[in-house]
Design a protein around this motif. Structure first.
Motif, PDB file in Angstrom:
ATOM      1  N   SER A 116      44.995 -12.060  32.978  1.00  0.00           N
ATOM      2  CA  SER A 116      45.055 -11.275  31.732  1.00  0.00           C
ATOM      3  C   SER A 116      44.112 -11.823  30.673  1.00  0.00           C
ATOM      4  N   GLU A 117      44.087 -13.140  30.534  1.00  0.00           N
ATOM      5  CA  GLU A 117      43.204 -13.755  29.536  1.00  0.00           C
ATOM      6  C   GLU A 117      41.734 -13.537  29.901  1.00  0.00           C
ATOM      7  N   LEU A 118      41.426 -13.650  31.194  1.00  0.00           N
ATOM      8  CA  LEU A 118      40.041 -13.460  31.628  1.00  0.00           C
ATOM      9  C   LEU A 118      39.615 -11.996  31.475  1.00  0.00           C
ATOM     10  N   ASN A 119      40.537 -11.061  31.701  1.00  0.00           N
ATOM     11  CA  ASN A 119      40.229  -9.646  31.468  1.00  0.00           C
ATOM     12  C   ASN A 119      39.854  -9.394  30.007  1.00  0.00           C
ATOM     13  N   ALA A 120      40.617 -10.018  29.087  1.00  0.00           N
ATOM     14  CA  ALA A 120      40.338  -9.853  27.651  1.00  0.00           C
ATOM     15  C   ALA A 120      38.964 -10.416  27.302  1.00  0.00           C
ATOM     16  N   ASP A 121      38.641 -11.581  27.859  1.00  0.00           N
ATOM     17  CA  ASP A 121      37.320 -12.185  27.610  1.00  0.00           C
ATOM     18  C   ASP A 121      36.211 -11.330  28.225  1.00  0.00           C
ATOM     19  N   LEU A 122      36.493 -10.759  29.386  1.00  0.00           N
ATOM     20  CA  LEU A 122      35.502  -9.921  30.077  1.00  0.00           C
ATOM     21  C   LEU A 122      35.195  -8.667  29.264  1.00  0.00           C
ATOM     22  N   ALA A 123      36.225  -8.065  28.668  1.00  0.00           N
ATOM     23  CA  ALA A 123      36.020  -6.866  27.836  1.00  0.00           C
ATOM     24  C   ALA A 123      35.070  -7.168  26.682  1.00  0.00           C
ATOM     25  N   LYS A 124      35.237  -8.340  26.080  1.00  0.00           N
ATOM     26  CA  LYS A 124      34.342  -8.731  24.978  1.00  0.00           C
ATOM     27  C   LYS A 124      32.934  -9.026  25.492  1.00  0.00           C
ATOM     28  N   ALA A 125      32.857  -9.765  26.592  1.00  0.00           N
ATOM     29  CA  ALA A 125      31.546 -10.152  27.132  1.00  0.00           C
ATOM     30  C   ALA A 125      30.701  -8.945  27.511  1.00  0.00           C
ATOM     31  N   LEU A 126      31.332  -7.915  28.075  1.00  0.00           N
ATOM     32  CA  LEU A 126      30.593  -6.721  28.523  1.00  0.00           C
ATOM     33  C   LEU A 126      30.596  -5.624  27.473  1.00  0.00           C
ATOM     34  N   ASP A 127      31.200  -5.883  26.303  1.00  0.00           N
ATOM     35  CA  ASP A 127      31.344  -4.872  25.255  1.00  0.00           C
ATOM     36  C   ASP A 127      31.912  -3.594  25.856  1.00  0.00           C
ATOM     37  N   ALA A 128      33.028  -3.731  26.569  1.00  0.00           N
ATOM     38  CA  ALA A 128      33.603  -2.612  27.321  1.00  0.00           C
ATOM     39  C   ALA A 128      34.778  -1.984  26.596  1.00  0.00           C
ATOM     40  N   LYS A 129      34.898  -0.664  26.756  1.00  0.00           N
ATOM     41  CA  LYS A 129      36.120   0.037  26.375  1.00  0.00           C
ATOM     42  C   LYS A 129      37.139  -0.199  27.489  1.00  0.00           C
ATOM     43  N   VAL A 130      38.416  -0.299  27.137  1.00  0.00           N
ATOM     44  CA  VAL A 130      39.443  -0.681  28.106  1.00  0.00           C
ATOM     45  C   VAL A 130      40.381   0.488  28.391  1.00  0.00           C
ATOM     46  N   VAL A 131      40.568   0.777  29.684  1.00  0.00           N
ATOM     47  CA  VAL A 131      41.578   1.728  30.132  1.00  0.00           C
ATOM     48  C   VAL A 131      42.653   0.934  30.871  1.00  0.00           C
ATOM     49  N   ILE A 132      43.888   1.039  30.409  1.00  0.00           N
ATOM     50  CA  ILE A 132      45.007   0.356  31.065  1.00  0.00           C
ATOM     51  C   ILE A 132      45.486   1.227  32.225  1.00  0.00           C
ATOM     52  N   VAL A 133      45.656   0.616  33.402  1.00  0.00           N
ATOM     53  CA  VAL A 133      46.135   1.333  34.592  1.00  0.00           C
ATOM     54  C   VAL A 133      47.530   0.816  34.923  1.00  0.00           C
ATOM     55  N   SER A 134      48.478   1.756  35.026  1.00  0.00           N
ATOM     56  CA  SER A 134      49.865   1.347  35.259  1.00  0.00           C
ATOM     57  C   SER A 134      50.574   2.373  36.130  1.00  0.00           C
ATOM     58  N   THR A 135      51.620   1.922  36.809  1.00  0.00           N
ATOM     59  CA  THR A 135      52.534   2.878  37.426  1.00  0.00           C
ATOM     60  C   THR A 135      53.444   3.423  36.327  1.00  0.00           C
ATOM     61  N   ALA A 136      54.136   4.515  36.627  1.00  0.00           N
ATOM     62  CA  ALA A 136      55.019   5.094  35.613  1.00  0.00           C
ATOM     63  C   ALA A 136      56.220   5.743  36.280  1.00  0.00           C
ATOM     64  N   ASP A 137      57.319   5.784  35.539  1.00  0.00           N
ATOM     65  CA  ASP A 137      58.508   6.511  35.973  1.00  0.00           C
ATOM     66  C   ASP A 137      58.900   7.427  34.823  1.00  0.00           C
ATOM     67  N   ILE A 138      58.749   8.728  35.061  1.00  0.00           N
ATOM     68  CA  ILE A 138      59.036   9.719  34.021  1.00  0.00           C
ATOM     69  C   ILE A 138      60.456   9.554  33.472  1.00  0.00           C
ATOM     70  N   ARG A 139      61.373   9.093  34.332  1.00  0.00           N
ATOM     71  CA  ARG A 139      62.775   8.970  33.933  1.00  0.00           C
ATOM     72  C   ARG A 139      63.038   7.726  33.094  1.00  0.00           C
ATOM     73  N   ASN A 140      62.042   6.836  32.999  1.00  0.00           N
ATOM     74  CA  ASN A 140      62.264   5.579  32.273  1.00  0.00           C
ATOM     75  C   ASN A 140      61.064   5.259  31.376  1.00  0.00           C
ATOM     76  N   PRO A 141      60.869   6.031  30.298  1.00  0.00           N
ATOM     77  CA  PRO A 141      59.711   5.795  29.419  1.00  0.00           C
ATOM     78  C   PRO A 141      59.762   4.436  28.723  1.00  0.00           C
ATOM     79  N   GLU A 142      60.975   3.901  28.505  1.00  0.00           N
ATOM     80  CA  GLU A 142      61.095   2.599  27.836  1.00  0.00           C
ATOM     81  C   GLU A 142      60.414   1.506  28.654  1.00  0.00           C
TER      82      GLU A 142
END
Length: 713
Positions: A116-142
């Protein structure tokens, strides 16, 4: 150059599928995106999975990622900056052929806690916009919102301008008909109403998630059809060996059945796509599987468990099924252990399963928001030069310049080590002015390996060559005796070598004062024709961006005209190093909010600089916060094109500039490169007496690039 970094919230979220699907969606809109996976997390496989799939699916070349072992080694040796520079180097390779690059981030695992820390540093180093990728359960938004919040926090939160959106993969809890949509690229199948409803639910947990600034860019249903492995993917996972491989690479395991009771009660399980799991002594199961295959039922395969081998006579009796391609494997695990292991089989696409990869790619693409894609392609983009990118560009440009740089403090240990590094990496051809035996002695004591082609010149052997030339250059100001005396100083000697074009630049100051370094340059090199003064800049390597500060080292109290010239020099220096300059003339007042001689000087300097260089974005007077903080800039100077986004800061006097640079450097633990002198006919640069070896290396690189820029003019 636009860069999108896809960052997963955890394991098994479908990161590879997300990357490939986004690339395909872009291709459908006529954009051939490049792909980069900077850091591999594979420990055994020779080929990186996503990289290999990208090459096959899009018939496009990319670079190999840095190996997991190399990443771990760099991090353990506290070489984070060097690791990020390596990532920038790979990124720049792809940027040669692509205007948009999709980057796959690291997956946070118990093994790779640094992800996670290296991803954050990588975003800065490459001047990248970040898209978060996650699984989801419609029944459990919390629970879904919690996962997003935990990951997006590493990038400054969902409202930060670096975060571009969230992509939900393997979404569960959708209506049955939505979850079973066929594999297609038909955009009409996108779950628009489901996405809107789920976004509204998420916003009850966190107002930013699903908002305009951090939208849900896709809701991809979980698909049983697309998550199924081939029979060939199972063997290694359960420590099995093949009895008959057959059609193992074509047959997919849609579901599995453990056969435990009498066969007459289990026959309904022998259907197409079924994986039959049974103890190897169950001859009835072997025969039933053979009969099902002979009757044209394409079972996924047969797994025989327990230590004893299956009966050879029975296997011979099953030759018809074997000839029809029925895959059969045997594992020493128990039936229960086998079922447990198979339940934990990864959903990730194997590197050679290109059929499934193609289907998944199109499936994901069909569920992405095309308006978001269009905005990504056409939207305004304000690039920033990150510290890692700056260091990378610095080294690459200096290597290309191939310049000779003289180092008058030739027997100083840090200087020797820096020269050895520059020489071995091709950053510059370094010339050390020192007794060769003294250099060798220091190198031996410090364990420094001196490159064979590093030049070491004994000052005593060349000093006499410069006496007459120096008298000529300073005609009427010094005589031969005075010249000979001044040339005892190696800084003066090195400056003479530069004045006579025997070297391309000079770096000093590790043990000399700024005055020692700069005075000979003023006397022998003089200012460039277009300038009336010499000034300096520091390159401040902040976490997200590189700022330019001037003048923090030379001019105590410049006039308005001189301040305007410092601004122009600093802007040109910024351009030379890949920074698109937005120049803020700093004061204690913004606009007309304050009055006094100091404010009027800055206002007049701004007017002069704007008049002389209408091509530059220059504004002032601006307070530092109004220049650098977007919200403050909008409030205090709403019509300014510089306020809130300045990257070149011109201070009104040396007291302000030097104090500010040191305060930022020390308080925020920021690396500063410089001071770099500007306005001279030829490049001479001063070091801080507390300079580290890296500081000297980068200053040598700066000097080489300055020389190249001046040659180009």
């Amino acid at each position: 150059m636009k860069t999108i970094l896809l960052v997963p919230t955890g394991e098994s979220v479908g990161l590879t599928s997300a990357c490939l699907g986004l690339i395909y969606a872009l291709e459908c809109q006529g954009i051939k995106a490049g792909f980069l996976k900077p850091f591999s997390q594979e420990t055994h496989s020779a080929a990186d999975r996503t990289t290999a799939l990208y090459r096959h699916l899009f018939n496009n070349e990319t670079v190999e990622p840095i190996s997991h072992a190399a990443v771990c080694r760099r991090l353990s040796q506290d070489e984070n900056d060097e690791l990020l520079e390596d990532a920038v180097r790979l990124h720049r390779e792809i940027a040669k052929k692509h205007d948009l690059i999709i980057v796959e981030g690291l997956v946070p695992t118990s093994r790779d806690a640094f992800a996670s820390e290296l991803n954050a540093d990588l975003a800065k180093a490459l001047d990248a916009k970040v898209v978060i990728v996650s699984t989801a359960d419609i029944r459990n938004p919390e629970a879904t919102a919690e996962k997003i919040e935990a990951q997006v926090r590493n990038f400054g939160g969902a409202s930060n301008d670096r975060t571009a959106g969230v992509l939900f993969m393997r979404t569960k809890g959708l209506p049955e008909d939505s979850a079973q949509v066929p594999v297609t690229i038909d955009p009409s199948l996108r779950l628009i109403s489901d996405t809107a409803q789920f976004s509204a639910q998420l916003q009850k947990q966190n107002a930013s998630i699903g908002s305009e600034n951090f939208p849900v860019i896709g809701l991809v249903p979980f698909s049983n059809t697309l998550s199924v492995p081939r029979m060939s993917d199972l063997a290694a996972h359960i420590s099995a060996h093949w009895i008959n491989e057959g059609d193992a690479k074509q047959r997919r395991v849609l579901h599995s059945s453990l056969i435990a009771s009498n066969i007459e009660h289990e026959l309904h399980k022998f259907i197409a796509g079924e994986l039959i799991i049974s103890a190897s002594d169950r001859i009835d199961v072997l025969l039933a599987s053979s009969l099902a295959s002979s009757n044209g039922i394409p079972l996924a395969g047969l797994v025989l468990t327990e230590h004893h081998q299956p009966n050879e006579h029975v296997l011979n009796f099953c030759q018809t099924a074997i000839k029809q391609g029925l895959p059969i494997i045997h594992t020493p695990l128990s039936t229960f252990e086998t079922a447990q292991e198979l339940a934990n089989l990864s959903n990730e696409i194997p590197v050679d399963d290109t059929e499934r990869a193609e289907q998944v790619t199109r499936f994901v693409s069909s569920h992405l928001n095309p308006e978001w894609i269009t905005q990504l392609i056409n939207g305004s983009y304000k690039p920033r030069l990150s510290p890692s990118a700056f260091r990378h560009e610095l080294v690459q440009k200096s290597i290309a310049a191939k310049k000779r740089i003289v180092l008058p403090e030739g027997d100083e240990p840090r200087t020797i080590q820096a020269a050895a590094i520059c020489q071995s990496r091709g950053i510059a051809q370094c010339i050390l002015l020192a007794k060769p035996e003294a250099v060798v002695e220091v190198a031996k004591a410090r364990g420094i390996e001196l490159p064979y082609d590093l030049e070491i010149i004994d000052p005593d052997l060349i000093r006499d060559n410069y006496v007459a030339k120096m008298v000529e250059l300073r005609k009427g100001k010094i005589n031969e005796l005075q010249a000979r005396e001044q040339l005892q100083d190696t800084v003066v000697l090195g400056t003479m070598m530069l004045a006579l074009d025997q070297v391309d630049g000079l770096v000093s100051g590790a043990v000399h004062t700024t005055a020692n370094t700069v005075r000979p340059a003023f006397q022998l090199i003089k200012t460039a024709p277009e300038y009336s003064l010499v000034s300096s800049v520091f390159f401040m390597l902040l976490p997200d961006e590189v700022y330019v500060y001037g003048d923090c080292a030379i001019n105590p109290d410049p006039t308005a005209v001189e301040l305007a010239e410092i601004a122009i020099q600093s802007a040109d220096s910024a351009k030379a190093f890949g920074i698109d300059p937005r120049i803020a003339m700093i004061s204690y007042s913004t606009g007309t909010s304050g009055a006094g001689a100091d404010v009027e000087k800055v206002a007049e300097a701004t007017r002069i600089a704007q008049e002389r260089r209408p091509d530059l974005l220059i504004d002032g007077p601006l307070q530092y916060d109004a220049a650098s903080v977007e919200s403050v800039g909008r409030s205090k100077a709403p019509d300014s094109k510089v306020a809130g986004r300045a990257n070149v800061f011109i201070f009104p006097d040396l007291n302000t500039g030097n104090t500010t640079y040191k305060a930022v450097q020390r308080s925020a633990d920021v690396v500063s490169v410089g001071p770099m002198l500007q306005g001279l006919n030829k490049p001479v640069n001063d070091l801080s007496r507390g300079a580290l070896v890296d500081d000297i290396v980068f200053t040598i690189a700066l000097t080489a690039i300055q020389s190249e820029q001046q040659s180009a003019k």
